[in-house]
Scaffold this active site. Structure first.
Site: not given
Length: 418
Positions: A178, A222, A245
């Site tokens: 990422k 994460q 997200d």
């Protein structure tokens, strides 16, 4: 390799009536139309392919010496539909091959059938590959162009903060990827790494700092987090305006409601829909099935398909006879985390398959000792579907591309930049 396509039009429409037939040897010419004629016990007539209910494909080696196989349908053998109590079946084989096939059909409990060859039609059975890697590259290029325009116009560069807790190698790899993706499009990346024994409060403290930082437009925690932490508490701490997200309950709720747009859509299901759009695959009015009901992929994917006016069914671990449902799907999204769960016999001919799964299976031939496969058996599905995503190289690259897209959208929204 050569493919055989089998059409059936049976007196029984029950999926449970499908059974595998063994086969011996007989020659079938290239591009031949093969008709099953009268036998001692059954009447056979030529089916109309346009009215067929299903078909199965089989790939055989060249030269194609086929040995008898008795595995289940889709396990390397050939299948037909057995027509229930009436014992009435009509079949049409269309052969597409570069060499002579060797094939002869016989029922397990009945007499062998006479096979004759005549001039006919050849068919291309391979599915179109939906190349997520290629599409993700196109999207990243578009994002880089937009970021450059925004920087030149108002001097703002989007920022993405990532919080990693613990030392899981797979999570560290994802974060690294990422970060590289951010650099490739011009997004500034911020990273916080915390030890496995960090407290939930410590993680939330860092989230709060990023919430208050105007240079950060997206925050990503994460997953998975260590077992002593409540993941939902941590995710809820991310302010909805930076929830790139799409995991905040308010974003999830908005996505589920008709006529109300969420600020952000979860990246993986958003990537699935974007692949369908960019490949010109119609969703409206189609029958869609989502395998899996997780909050991260399954549920939001079903909501997105519903929002595109598909008729949606969600199949989960308590669903009975899931293969009967998936066989009705024009579009199938598989996200269950079980390697090769979806076999060729589960798939409707011509369906579009989006395989979200990424699973490691042992492979002694691989230098790593394993290889990555999806939730769908690609070798079987690609002979039946009209289009399919590979694993790897399908949905995976799209997830990161959608994360970058969401971060750009957040920066634009924060600075009222169109």
């Amino acid at each position: 390799m050569a493919s055989m396509m089998l059409f059936t039009d049976c007196s029984s429409s029950s999926a449970a009536a499908a059974r595998l037939l063994p086969f011996c040897r007989h020659q079938i010419p290239d591009g031949g139309l093969v008709q099953l004629h009268r036998s001692a016990r059954l009447q056979f007539g030529l089916s109309n392919p346009s009215s067929s209910r299903t078909f199965v494909t089989y790939t055989f080696p060249s030269p194609p010496l086929v040995k008898e196989r008795k595995e289940g349908l889709g396990g390397g053998g050939c299948g037909v539909w057995e027509g229930g109590r009436e014992k009435s079946i009509s079949l049409l084989f269309i052969i597409s091959s570069s060499k002579w096939g060797i094939l002869k059909w016989c029922l397990i409990t009945f007499t062998a059938y006479i096979i004759t060859a005549a001039a006919g039609v050849s068919v291309e059975a391979a599915a179109k590959v939906i190349d997520g890697k290629k599409v993700a590259k196109e999207i990243r290029d578009e994002i880089a162009t937009e970021i450059s325009k925004m920087k030149d116009a108002i001097g703002v560069v989007p920022g993405l903060a990532v919080i990693l807790v613990g030392d899981r190698k797979d999570s560290a790899t994802y974060v690294h990827n990422k970060k590289k993706a951010c650099e490739s499009v011009g997004i500034t990346s911020y990273e916080v790494r915390l030890s496995e024994d960090s407290t939930e409060q410590e993680v939330i403290k860092h989230i709060t700092c990023f919430n208050n930082d105007p240079s950060v437009h997206g925050i990503l925690v994460q997953l998975p987090l260590p077992s002593h932490m409540n993941e939902q508490n941590v995710l809820d701490a991310v302010c909805i305006e930076k929830d790139v997200d799409g995991f905040n309950p308010l974003n999830s709720g908005r996505l589920a409601m008709r006529g109300i747009e969420p600020l952000f859509v979860p990246c993986t299901p958003k990537g699935c829909i974007e692949l369908l759009r960019r490949y010109g695959i119609e969703i409206k009015g189609k029958r869609a099935v989502v395998l899996g009901r997780s909050n991260i992929v399954g549920r939001p994917a079903a909501s997105l398909l519903d929002g595109e006016d598909a008729t949606v069914t969600v199949v989960h671990s308590r669903t009975q006879n899931p293969e009967e449902i998936t066989r009705e799907a024009d579009i199938l999204i598989a996200a269950v985390g079980r390697p090769n769960m979806v076999r060729g016999s589960w798939i409707k001919p011509g369906a579009v398959i989006i395989d979200v799964g990424i699973n490691a299976v042992e492979d002694a031939k691989s230098p790593r000792g394993y290889r990555l496969v999806g939730d769908v058996c690609y070798e079987e599905a690609s002979k039946i579907a009209s289009a399919i995503t590979p694993v790897p190289g399908g949905v995976g690259p799209m997830t990161i591309a959608m994360l970058l897209s969401n971060t750009l959208v957040s920066a634009k929204r924060a600075h009222h930049f169109v």
